[in-house]
Write an enzyme that holds these catalytic residues in place. Sequence first.
Site: not given
Length: 432
Positions: A264, A279, A352, A355, A399
């Site tokens: 990403r 991130r 988070e 999801s 994560r």
Amino acid sequence: MFDLRAIRENPDHFRKAWNRRASGLGDKVDDILAHDAALRQALTDKQEAESARNANSKLIGKAKASGNEAEFERLRDEVAEAKKTIEVAGEQEEAARNELDDLILGLPNLPLEEVPEGKDEADNAEQKKVGTPTALAFAPKDHADLGEALGMMDFETAAKMSGSRFVVLRHQLSRLERALANYMLDVQTGEHGYQETSPPFLVRPDALEGTGQLPKFGEDSFETTDGMWLIATSEISLTNTVREEILEGDSLPRRMTAHTPCFRSEAGSAGRDTKGMIRLHQFNKVELVSIVKDEAEGLEELERMTRCAETILERLELPYRRMLLCTGDMGFGARKTYDLEVWLPSQDTYREISSCSYCGDFQARRMNARWRAAPSADNPKPKPEFVHTLNGSGLAVGRTLVAVLENYQREDGTIGVPAVLQPYMGGLEVIG
């Protein structure tokens, strides 16, 4: 993608639903109807002109054979005029169709009524908390400081070869990352019935269009020099395995899982989480994807999928909470989403880690993915229907590594290894 007939027949439903996403978004319904009307008019004009051309073309021969020169000239002129109309109408059809497709492909999915209305994460609704936030008897360090002190997490070397937002993991932390992924896959395949899959990491643009990453979010992904795209999540590859297929009803639900790298650009996150592994441009994730028949099955599957992800957190003994996302924080292709947020002691908050989303037939329409019921006496030739899709993280491996480091840290800088991971670590109980 959306059913144009449904928009024509109930435009207020779509206006209301899109306005719940963002104020004024419902006004796009008027644009859709205008482009749709232009498209249908162009098609009508084209079809009428083709009919006139075909009919007059047959009469031209008769007029010529009978020696009726005036009638012959008139018919020839009408055929020529019809050809011009066909050409113009064809251009209008193409323009209207392109404008309509561009508009519809850029519009998000419709939220379910049960999804709370809101602008951002502050309006999400907490569903439950599991476990007590870790309370350490010393000042907690963040995962980056812990990893660098161990000499097993190296951002500087990664930056030399790749730039910012990359990391090199070494020794026991590299093995811990692999252990986490293997454990997740073993649970999701062995206990939860997901089929392990090894999909491509490079896909064509229509694959991203099918799952909703294109055309709206192209800047968030990496495109190669030959027009291929690196996957931002294996949801893209897994969901596209049913692209342009008609599945038999008794083969559903279909559940798939994959452990892949994800890429990403994080174009919209400048200045956020610049330190550490929260991130990154490249990270690993175990993804869950389900293909089901309809909304009733889809909502049941969403609860099941979310529990499959929660199981990993619970067995790792990591405190977490489940959040129902509001309309403004929900992903582009989702109708309903649960976020799982894990406790990070260094930040004194939940972040988070998974999801899980129900997308309805939104992606299936873009991919033309359908299913067909078995023939019956009442319905000997059942028509294919669009499948419904779901996706979720089961979990984000990087994560989860962050959460283990921070929640299992010790005052001397060593890290305890969760009991369920010790067999994957050769019996190792402490990283240090």
